[in-house]
Design a protein around this motif. Structure first.
Motif, short mmCIF file in Angstrom:
data_model
loop_
_atom_site.label_atom_id
_atom_site.label_comp_id
_atom_site.label_asym_id
_atom_site.label_seq_id
_atom_site.Cartn_x
_atom_site.Cartn_y
_atom_site.Cartn_z
N THR A 29 52.63 14.66 32.76
CA THR A 29 52.43 15.90 33.28
C THR A 29 53.19 16.94 32.67
OG1 THR A 29 51.59 14.88 35.39
CG2 THR A 29 51.80 17.31 35.48
N SER A 30 52.82 18.09 32.45
CA SER A 30 53.49 19.29 31.95
C SER A 30 53.00 20.40 32.92
CB SER A 30 52.88 19.74 30.42
OG SER A 30 51.43 20.25 30.53
N SER A 31 53.82 21.48 32.97
CA SER A 31 54.04 22.56 33.78
C SER A 31 54.42 23.72 33.12
CB SER A 31 54.29 22.44 35.24
OG SER A 31 54.49 23.55 36.12
N THR A 32 53.93 24.51 32.42
CA THR A 32 54.38 25.57 31.57
C THR A 32 54.05 26.89 32.16
OG1 THR A 32 52.51 25.62 30.06
CG2 THR A 32 54.11 23.79 29.66
N THR A 33 54.37 27.87 31.44
CA THR A 33 54.13 29.47 31.80
C THR A 33 52.83 29.68 31.35
OG1 THR A 33 55.23 29.92 29.70
CG2 THR A 33 56.49 30.20 31.41
N SER A 34 51.94 28.97 30.69
CA SER A 34 50.76 29.17 30.34
C SER A 34 49.81 28.96 31.63
CB SER A 34 49.93 28.20 29.14
OG SER A 34 50.11 27.00 29.59
N GLU A 35 50.35 28.12 32.50
CA GLU A 35 49.76 27.76 33.93
C GLU A 35 50.28 28.71 34.90
OE1 GLU A 35 49.23 23.24 34.50
OE2 GLU A 35 50.94 23.70 32.77
N HIS A 36 51.44 28.91 34.97
CA HIS A 36 52.18 29.80 36.06
C HIS A 36 53.24 30.74 35.32
CE1 HIS A 36 50.39 26.79 38.55
NE2 HIS A 36 50.89 25.86 38.26
N ALA A 37 52.79 32.03 35.56
CA ALA A 37 53.94 33.05 35.21
C ALA A 37 55.26 32.91 35.85
CB ALA A 37 53.20 34.26 35.41
N PHE A 64 53.40 29.11 42.94
CA PHE A 64 53.90 28.10 42.09
C PHE A 64 54.79 28.47 41.01
CE2 PHE A 64 49.40 27.21 43.63
CZ PHE A 64 49.61 25.86 43.89
N LEU A 65 55.67 27.26 40.34
CA LEU A 65 56.56 27.93 39.22
C LEU A 65 56.25 26.76 38.06
CD1 LEU A 65 59.68 28.61 41.14
CD2 LEU A 65 58.30 30.24 39.95
N PRO A 66 56.52 27.22 36.81
CA PRO A 66 56.35 26.48 35.61
C PRO A 66 57.50 25.39 35.60
CG PRO A 66 57.32 28.49 35.02
CD PRO A 66 56.89 28.67 36.35
N TYR A 67 57.27 24.21 35.94
CA TYR A 67 58.31 23.12 36.31
C TYR A 67 59.10 22.96 34.98
CZ TYR A 67 57.87 21.37 40.82
OH TYR A 67 58.10 21.26 42.37
N ASP A 68 58.42 22.99 33.56
CA ASP A 68 59.05 22.65 32.56
C ASP A 68 60.02 23.83 32.17
OD1 ASP A 68 57.74 20.34 32.17
OD2 ASP A 68 56.19 21.27 30.82
N GLU A 69 60.01 24.93 32.96
CA GLU A 69 61.05 26.01 32.76
C GLU A 69 61.92 25.90 33.92
OE1 GLU A 69 61.16 28.18 30.55
OE2 GLU A 69 59.41 27.36 29.35
#
Length: 419
Positions: free
Chosen positions: A232-240, A308-313
């Motif tokens: 799974t990825s979670s990036t700023t493209s999904e959550h600013a 929500f937050l981008p987990y990869d950040e």
């Protein structure tokens, strides 16, 4: 080219780790079909997959379970657990009808959600009359149900045997119903517990590190287990990023607290006690509510909140993650070497908490909630003992050196010599 059928329940925690596999399979030139709920059809269609909806009678909205599943509202505890498990079994014939229609078109491999119980019926068919079936291990591998950490203690083994017997007694009517359904649909008589079916599959793709899963006796789990790490990825493209993002500047330890994407109706279980317990501690608390009501009159000055937050950040700057024990979120934290405080007792969360303690990556607490004092003590224990971080970083290294997505695709669809 192979034809791959993916069967996945319509829940964010199931779709999230499955979508990267679908994307990689399509990119590699394979033909991918996906059976899931209406809410997530576009997710897979946008990746280039052919999509097929679940029949309406077994579909649901994971953002409104009580509203979308008749009879669920007002249930709690063991009654709710029995209701949900029975619902999974009742879905079997409806799921199998759609699966068989797709198999009739020509399918080489089925990737199946462990809670998509048509998988039980598939793996009990003769191998010559069905495609290869691989279980998607984005839940802790439970076989034999329930699973326990290895032990050499006779007392602990006796206790575990007693717990397993009680669990099987609780599951008996659900198990009988599933076994009757298998016999009706396939003519096969079995003693298999429905939630153990991945152990009889042609392989389990387990989304974790080797150090986070118990060693298994092949007699209990004959299926090959492939530890492929979280996808799974979670990036700023999904959550600013929020306006306060620059506050995470490393001057104070960062403690992230979450109740996952589903269990947010009562944020007093984990978020509120953690925020209150750490109000006077020199840390920065970052809480994600996933749209749930926090219910606090005033936030302490050391707290930052987002839906929500981008987990990869976020995870690379975290020192501890406090979680209710979602398997995907825990493994996402381990990918970044973040130690954990894991508090949970529903669904599979008790089992995730046990793995957190057993693997040494944090403190696992098998309870539905914590007091502010207990939350503070658990976080300070993890922050105060570097062994937890070292162990989490060891598992991060295992994930980093594990199979690539391309290697997982090759495992799912091995090339064959045309000669």
């Amino acid at each position: 080219m192979s034809r791959v059928l993916i069967c996945v329940q319509p829940a964010r925690g199931h779709v999230g780790p499955t979508a990267p596999l679908a994307r990689a399979l399509v990119a590699a030139g394979h033909e991918v079909s996906v059976i899931t709920g209406a809410r997530y059809l576009d997710t897979f269609a946008d990746l280039g997959a052919r999509t097929l909806p679940l029949p309406p009678e077994v579909d649901f909205d994971d953002t409104d379970l009580d509203g979308s599943v008749p009879g669920r509202a007002g249930l709690s505890g063991m009654r709710l657990a029995r209701f949900d498990l029975t619902r999974f079994v009742e879905a079997m014939p409806h799921q199998l009808r759609v699966v068989d229609q797709e198999i009739a078109r020509g399918i080489d491999v089925v990737l199946c959600d462990p809670l998509f119980l048509a998988g039980m019926q598939l793996v009990l068919r003769p191998r010559a009359s069905r495609p290869c079936v691989l279980a998607l291990g984005f839940l802790p591998l439970m076989a034999l149900l329930p699973a326990f950490p290895p032990t050499s203690s006779p007392i602990t083994r006796a206790r575990n045997a007693t717990i397993r017997a009680l669990a099987h007694r609780f599951l008996r009517p659900i198990t009988r119903r599933a076994q009757d359904e298998v016999r009706t649909q396939t003519g096969v008589t079995t003693d298999l517990i429905p939630f153990d079916w991945p152990a009889r599959s042609d392989g389990v793709l387990q989304f974790t590190a080797p150090g986070f899963e118990y060693p298994r006796d092949p007699a209990d789990v004959p299926a090959p287990i492939h530890l492929i790490g979280p996808l799974t990825s979670s990036t700023t493209s999904e959550h600013a990023l929020p306006p306060w993002w620059d506050d995470l500047d490393g001057t104070r330890p960062v403690v992230h607290v979450t109740q996952g994407t589903i269990a947010n109706a009562d944020l007093g279980q984990l978020l509120a006690p953690t925020i209150t317990g750490l109000a006077e501690v020199d840390v920065l608390v970052v809480a994600t509510t996933c749209g749930g009501p926090l219910g606090l009159d005033r936030l302490p000055p050391n707290v930052r909140v987002a839906d929500f937050l981008p987990y990869d950040e976020l995870l690379p700057v975290c020192d501890v993650m406090v979680t209710n024990g979602g398997y995907g979120g825990v493994n996402h934290a381990l990918r970044h070497g973040v130690p954990l405080v894991c508090v949970g007792a529903s669904e599979d969360k008790r089992d995730v908490a046990a793995r957190v303690s057993w693997s040494g990556v944090g403190v696992g607490i098998a309870r539905p909630t914590l007091s502010p004092r207990a939350a503070r003590a658990a976080v300070q224990r993890v922050l105060g003992d570097a062994a937890y971080t070292r162990r989490a970083q060891e598992l991060a290294a295992q994930i980093a050196t594990g199979p690539t997505v391309e290697e997982v695709v090759a495992l799912i669809c091995p090339t064959t010599d045309p000669t």
